[in-house]
Write a protein that holds these residues in place. Structure first.
Motif, mmCIF file in Angstrom:
data_model
loop_
_atom_site.group_PDB
_atom_site.id
_atom_site.type_symbol
_atom_site.label_atom_id
_atom_site.label_comp_id
_atom_site.label_asym_id
_atom_site.label_seq_id
_atom_site.Cartn_x
_atom_site.Cartn_y
_atom_site.Cartn_z
ATOM 1 N N GLN A 143 0.936 -1.185 -0.037
ATOM 2 C CA GLN A 143 -0.110 0.094 -0.015
ATOM 3 C C GLN A 143 0.752 1.295 0.112
ATOM 4 O O GLN A 143 0.364 2.388 0.165
ATOM 5 C CB GLN A 143 -0.977 -0.040 1.106
ATOM 6 C CG GLN A 143 -2.064 -0.984 1.188
ATOM 7 C CD GLN A 143 -2.813 -1.137 2.604
ATOM 8 O OE1 GLN A 143 -2.770 -0.122 3.060
ATOM 9 N NE2 GLN A 143 -3.360 -2.191 2.853
ATOM 10 N N ILE A 144 2.139 1.095 -0.070
ATOM 11 C CA ILE A 144 3.019 2.441 -0.025
ATOM 12 C C ILE A 144 2.584 3.618 -1.150
ATOM 13 O O ILE A 144 2.475 4.733 -0.537
ATOM 14 C CB ILE A 144 4.594 1.905 -0.508
ATOM 15 C CG1 ILE A 144 5.093 1.132 0.868
ATOM 16 C CG2 ILE A 144 5.312 3.099 -0.634
ATOM 17 C CD1 ILE A 144 6.352 0.514 0.630
ATOM 18 N N ARG A 145 2.103 3.045 -2.268
ATOM 19 C CA ARG A 145 2.011 3.968 -3.171
ATOM 20 C C ARG A 145 0.269 4.949 -2.776
ATOM 21 O O ARG A 145 -0.012 5.830 -3.517
ATOM 22 C CB ARG A 145 1.657 3.554 -4.426
ATOM 23 C CG ARG A 145 3.017 2.930 -5.132
ATOM 24 C CD ARG A 145 2.882 2.330 -6.691
ATOM 25 N NE ARG A 145 2.704 3.845 -7.378
ATOM 26 C CZ ARG A 145 2.277 3.402 -8.723
ATOM 27 N NH1 ARG A 145 2.522 2.228 -9.260
ATOM 28 N NH2 ARG A 145 2.148 4.658 -9.338
ATOM 29 N N GLN A 146 -0.181 4.202 -2.138
ATOM 30 C CA GLN A 146 -1.348 4.966 -1.358
ATOM 31 C C GLN A 146 -1.291 5.953 -0.309
ATOM 32 O O GLN A 146 -2.106 6.846 0.128
ATOM 33 C CB GLN A 146 -2.574 3.984 -0.906
ATOM 34 C CG GLN A 146 -2.840 2.682 -2.037
ATOM 35 C CD GLN A 146 -3.603 1.702 -1.513
ATOM 36 O OE1 GLN A 146 -4.441 2.055 -0.508
ATOM 37 N NE2 GLN A 146 -3.649 0.675 -1.955
ATOM 38 N N PHE A 147 0.064 6.157 0.203
ATOM 39 C CA PHE A 147 0.343 7.129 1.131
ATOM 40 C C PHE A 147 1.167 8.211 0.566
ATOM 41 O O PHE A 147 1.729 8.199 -0.518
ATOM 42 C CB PHE A 147 1.001 6.519 2.234
ATOM 43 C CG PHE A 147 0.115 5.421 2.878
ATOM 44 C CD1 PHE A 147 -0.366 5.917 4.234
ATOM 45 C CD2 PHE A 147 -0.249 4.286 2.490
ATOM 46 C CE1 PHE A 147 -1.215 5.098 5.228
ATOM 47 C CE2 PHE A 147 -1.148 3.484 3.095
ATOM 48 C CZ PHE A 147 -1.613 3.873 4.554
ATOM 49 N N SER A 148 1.207 9.307 1.098
ATOM 50 C CA SER A 148 2.247 10.555 0.929
ATOM 51 C C SER A 148 3.669 10.028 1.152
ATOM 52 O O SER A 148 3.916 9.280 1.878
ATOM 53 C CB SER A 148 2.088 11.728 1.822
ATOM 54 O OG SER A 148 0.927 12.274 1.678
ATOM 55 N N PRO A 149 4.717 10.440 0.305
ATOM 56 C CA PRO A 149 4.210 11.505 -0.877
ATOM 57 C C PRO A 149 3.996 10.898 -2.367
ATOM 58 O O PRO A 149 3.616 11.647 -3.072
ATOM 59 C CB PRO A 149 5.549 12.027 -1.030
ATOM 60 C CG PRO A 149 6.462 10.895 -0.757
ATOM 61 C CD PRO A 149 5.996 10.035 0.155
ATOM 62 N N LEU A 150 3.746 9.468 -2.340
ATOM 63 C CA LEU A 150 3.633 8.895 -3.533
ATOM 64 C C LEU A 150 1.957 9.273 -4.278
ATOM 65 O O LEU A 150 1.771 9.267 -5.298
ATOM 66 C CB LEU A 150 3.734 7.458 -3.504
ATOM 67 C CG LEU A 150 5.222 7.197 -3.460
ATOM 68 C CD1 LEU A 150 5.658 5.691 -3.466
ATOM 69 C CD2 LEU A 150 6.268 7.945 -4.263
ATOM 70 N N LYS A 151 1.023 9.345 -3.224
ATOM 71 C CA LYS A 151 -0.271 9.431 -3.774
ATOM 72 C C LYS A 151 -0.227 10.766 -4.158
ATOM 73 O O LYS A 151 -1.435 10.785 -5.184
ATOM 74 C CB LYS A 151 -1.218 9.078 -2.743
ATOM 75 C CG LYS A 151 -1.233 10.353 -1.179
ATOM 76 C CD LYS A 151 -2.298 9.993 -0.370
ATOM 77 C CE LYS A 151 -2.520 11.284 0.746
ATOM 78 N NZ LYS A 151 -3.470 11.065 1.638
ATOM 79 N N GLU A 152 0.341 11.618 -4.043
ATOM 80 C CA GLU A 152 0.096 13.112 -4.575
ATOM 81 C C GLU A 152 0.754 13.166 -6.022
ATOM 82 O O GLU A 152 0.404 14.363 -6.640
ATOM 83 C CB GLU A 152 0.713 14.103 -3.762
ATOM 84 C CG GLU A 152 -0.103 14.373 -2.359
ATOM 85 C CD GLU A 152 0.232 13.414 -1.297
ATOM 86 O OE1 GLU A 152 -0.483 13.551 -0.239
ATOM 87 O OE2 GLU A 152 1.333 12.783 -1.509
ATOM 88 N N ASN A 153 1.410 12.075 -6.619
ATOM 89 C CA ASN A 153 2.032 12.180 -7.675
ATOM 90 C C ASN A 153 1.437 11.495 -8.734
ATOM 91 O O ASN A 153 0.485 10.363 -8.338
ATOM 92 C CB ASN A 153 3.521 11.724 -7.517
ATOM 93 C CG ASN A 153 4.551 12.785 -6.878
ATOM 94 O OD1 ASN A 153 5.187 13.760 -7.385
ATOM 95 N ND2 ASN A 153 4.359 12.722 -5.553
ATOM 96 N N GLY A 154 1.728 11.892 -10.170
ATOM 97 C CA GLY A 154 0.900 11.418 -10.983
ATOM 98 C C GLY A 154 1.464 9.798 -11.502
ATOM 99 O O GLY A 154 2.173 9.356 -10.756
ATOM 100 N N PRO A 155 0.953 9.098 -12.425
ATOM 101 C CA PRO A 155 1.208 7.848 -12.473
ATOM 102 C C PRO A 155 2.797 7.550 -13.272
ATOM 103 O O PRO A 155 2.969 8.550 -13.860
ATOM 104 C CB PRO A 155 0.154 7.295 -13.547
ATOM 105 C CG PRO A 155 -0.414 8.532 -14.278
ATOM 106 C CD PRO A 155 -0.476 9.501 -13.083
ATOM 107 N N ASP A 156 3.145 6.575 -13.357
ATOM 108 C CA ASP A 156 4.604 6.211 -13.848
ATOM 109 C C ASP A 156 4.227 5.484 -14.943
ATOM 110 O O ASP A 156 3.538 4.660 -15.290
ATOM 111 C CB ASP A 156 5.416 5.281 -12.853
ATOM 112 C CG ASP A 156 6.595 4.744 -13.154
ATOM 113 O OD1 ASP A 156 6.823 4.482 -14.458
ATOM 114 O OD2 ASP A 156 7.475 4.858 -12.366
#
Length: 373
Positions: A143-156
């Motif tokens: 679930q790391i991508r569902q938390f800050s700072p990743l969740k505020e960034n666009g898709p890879d």
């Protein structure tokens, strides 16, 4: 700054050398910027990592993480000059022949990892400019991508290829009226694309970096989408080894800017010009990348205003950190293996861009030809 391809390279080496191993010793050096500005501390990092097993590694754009056997997990960003060294492994994407680069522990380390095997594996996060970020995210690894700072960034564009479709990109472009180069660099829109990758994508798409994003035709959007996946996927597959990049890439010929009497051109004689777009220096081939729609009126050619200036700096100089926003800076030319001097352009105050969605600070870096695999 390490971009999507370079970060993918280090994730590859983490998986190759560290995944599946237990950390017997973790050493840290207190740094209230690298750790503190990301909301943690060196001691918290040490406590969270020591004695645990590394079970995986992942990436979203310029961010990457190491998945531990239990939370929390370290999520990191290199800034402009950070990197993860693994002892006796060629993780770097540029060559260096300086004796201090072979020292262990390396200079400017922020943490050192040692595994419990024999012989042990050793790794170090280094950052002489203190612009990288090391944080802990307390959640299940998946679930790391569902938390800050990743969740505020666009898709890879590589990890999320199924999401970054032509229709998705078309909607994103039409929803904003900004120079297309600025849109590509904004990590809130798309994760991982930096200066050289943005220029490469626009060159292959035959789109001028100044043109407003919402003015692109359906045909141009299709070309942009194709070029984005081509450049990102190819550079990642080659582990950011520029010596293996295709010979027709702009990357191979863009680095002579600022050199005395230099006239950067492609092998076919087409001229490479340099423009300042959204505070970033952009390489463009005018004969290929035509303006076909409205462009930003505040964009000016560096060739016209005579601002092609560079300065040399000694390796290891630590500048004053001004903010915690990822600053934009033009990238220097790669150096040939064996050379002893590096050239770094001087950042002008007028070229600073607004902070990205993430809170990572970056300002300046050194660069040279990447290592072979």
């Amino acid at each position: 700054m390490p971009e999507l391809a370079e970060v993918s390279r280090i994730v590859h080496f983490i998986r190759q050398h560290l995944v599946g191993k237990t950390l017997s010793k973790v050493s840290t050096q207190n740094d209230d910027i690298v750790y503190g500005k990301a909301g943690t501390s060196a001691s918290e990092f040490q406590k969270a990592m020591e004695g645990k097993k590394i079970v995986g590694a992942g990436q979203q754009g310029k961010y990457f993480w190491i998945a531990m056997s239990s939370p929390p997990h370290p999520v990191m960003h290199f800034g402009m000059a950070g990197w993860l060294k693994i002892r006796n492994a060629d993780t770097y994407y540029y060559r260096t022949d300086k004796p201090q680069d072979k020292e262990w522990p390396p200079k400017y380390w922020k943490f050192l990892l040692e595994t419990d095997e024999d012989p042990k594996t050793e790794a170090a996060f280094v950052d002489f400019r203190r612009l990288g970020r090391i944080r802990l995210v307390d959640c299940p690894a998946e679930q790391i991508r569902q938390f800050s700072p990743l969740k505020e960034n666009g898709p890879d564009p590589v990890a999320d290829k199924d999401k970054v479709t032509k229709d998705w990109l078309s909607g994103k472009l039409k929803s904003k009226k900004v120079p297309i180069k600025a849109l590509l660099l904004d990590q809130a829109n798309i994760s991982g694309i930096g200066n050289w990758m943005g220029d490469e994508i626009l060159y292959h798409a035959r789109i001028h970096p100044e043109q407003y994003s919402n003015s692109l035709t359906d045909a141009q959007v299709k070309e942009l989408h194709s070029a984005m996946h081509y450049v990102c996927s190819t550079s990642v597959d080659l582990l950011a080894d520029s010596e293996k990049f295709p010979e027709d890439w702009l990357f191979k010929y863009r680095w002579s800017k600022g050199k005395k009497n230099a006239s950067p051109t492609l092998p076919n004689g087409e001229r490479i010009a340099f423009l300042t777009v959204g505070g970033r220096t952009s390489a463009v081939v005018p004969s290929v990348q035509k303006k076909t729609g409205p462009v930003a009126k505040d964009v000016k050619s560096e060739e016209e205003d005579g601002t092609q200036n560079v300065s040399k700096r000694k390796r290891g100089t630590v500048p004053k950190v001004e903010s915690d926003a990822e600053a934009s800076e033009e990238e220097p030319k790669p150096k040939k293996a064996g050379s002893r001097k590096q050239v770094q352009p001087t950042k002008k105050a007028s070229e600073k861009k607004k902070p990205e969605v993430d809170t990572t600070t970056s300002a300046g870096r050194r660069r040279s030809n990447r290592l072979k695999k």
